[in-house]
Design an enzyme around this catalytic site. Structure first.
Site, PDB file in Angstrom:
ATOM      1  N   ASP A 278     -88.138 -15.578  86.555  1.00  0.00           N
ATOM      2  CA  ASP A 278     -86.929 -14.857  85.619  1.00  0.00           C
ATOM      3  C   ASP A 278     -87.168 -15.521  84.212  1.00  0.00           C
ATOM      4  O   ASP A 278     -86.311 -16.188  83.569  1.00  0.00           O
ATOM      5  CB  ASP A 278     -85.591 -15.211  86.179  1.00  0.00           C
TER       6      ASP A 278
ATOM      7  N   ASP B   6     -89.697 -21.417  82.864  1.00  0.00           N
ATOM      8  CA  ASP B   6     -90.826 -20.555  83.575  1.00  0.00           C
ATOM      9  C   ASP B   6     -91.853 -20.410  82.652  1.00  0.00           C
ATOM     10  O   ASP B   6     -93.174 -20.612  82.999  1.00  0.00           O
ATOM     11  CB  ASP B   6     -89.971 -19.110  83.749  1.00  0.00           C
TER      12      ASP B   6
END
Length: 328
Positions: free
Chosen positions: A11, A16
């Site tokens: 996401d 990330d």
């Protein structure tokens, strides 16, 4: 040495992005695809952010797939400013034409197809809400048997939460998806919980060394973190309240490190686990069963202790200039 084949479900927020860059730099690792899910920001932003990271690293040939935009129950995506409104600290690429690089295939179909094509060889690393994984296993119940293993960043071990009183963000924004994954994914499953990460934060002095490297990747990370609330050098309220204290935590990179380096985690807690769905104060909380009362088919391996020096090396290597990177 055989290649370590990875599928990454994200996401894409700041952490990330760091985890993807760790995988890109890892010797012997091959990313077969990156699937996108809502979470830190909208699905469209997530897709743009992944493509921006790959552009910075000159790796845009890696296929990127768009997936779930809301939870399984269709609840509106949560407003999350932890990593800025756009997920990259307000520094995301505003040019929507980058989305032209997206694959046409849906992320859930891609997960099933790639795992089937490389049965028994793929490590799936999931660093956001588990919606894509839950949908995939409902479409193909044999998916877990096709995976080598699964690595998750999410959940909690100590009843402490960041998004809710007792629940971690990735699990609480789609508890049903997290529940399905812990029920149906019987492949070896390793979890880097929020509290594990917070107990293994890195000193800010290390972060300063990390982003001082003279590469465009280091410059990129420094830029997206510069105004990001999640990386304030003051004690964050959530961390302070549960006595974790200040520090630099590249949350999703811990799960990625475990997938890439078997020596990174030095101690696991093996147990059965599920997710609370109906509790007024505990919805989304990961519940640990140490006494086998759940009678589940599979157990999970919760990360407890890790080799911080190995982790630092992976993070440093992620921002170094690789032979495939052309500096501007």
């Amino acid at each position: 040495m055989s290649k370590k084949l990875l599928l990454i479900d994200v996401d894409c927020g700041v952490d990330d992005a760091q985890a993807i860059m760790v995988a890109l730099a890892a010797p012997g690792a091959e990313i077969l695809g990156i699937t996108c899910c809502f979470g830190n920001t909208t699905l469209e932003n997530v897709c743009k952010n992944v493509l921006q990271v790959l552009t910075v690293c000159n790796r845009t040939k890696i296929p990127v797939f768009s997936g779930a935009s809301v939870s399984l129950l269709g609840e509106p995506a949560p407003v999350c400013t932890h990593f800025g409104q756009d997920g990259l600290g307000g520094k995301a690429d505003a040019d929507a034409t980058i989305l032209n690089l997206l694959e046409k295939e849906h992320a859930v179909n891609a997960l099933i197809r790639i795992a089937t094509e490389h049965a028994g060889e793929v490590s799936l690393v999931a660093t956001g809400p588990l919606t894509n994984l839950a949908l995939a296993v409902r479409m193909d119940p044999t998916l877990p048997q096709k995976l080598k293993n699964l690595y998750i960043m999410g959940g909690n071990m100590e009843g402490k939460g960041n998004r809710a009183i007792c629940a971690e963000f990735n699990f609480v924004v789609d508890p049903e998806a997290a529940y399905i994954v812990l029920e149906d994914f019987t492949c070896p499953t390793y979890i880097a919980t929020w509290d594990f990460v917070c107990r293994n934060q890195l000193p800010w002095g290390f972060f300063d060394q990390l982003v001082k490297q003279d590469t465009k990747k280091a410059e990129f990370i420094k830029k997206i973190i510069s105004d990001c609330p999640a990386f304030s050098r003051e004690e964050q309220l959530s961390a302070k309240d549960v006595n974790f204290g200040p520090g630099f935590a590249s949350y999703d990179s811990y799960a990625m490190a475990a997938a890439l380096d078997e020596s990174f985690v030095t101690e696991y807690l093996e147990c059965e686990a599920t997710v609370e769905l109906s509790g007024k104060l505990t919805r989304g909380m990961m519940v640990l069963d140490l006494t086998h009362r759940l009678k589940k088919k599979g157990k999970v391996f919760l990360m407890k202790e890790c080799n911080i020096e190995n982790f630092k090396k992976l993070l440093m290597a992620a921002l170094q200039t690789m032979c495939r990177e052309k500096k501007p």
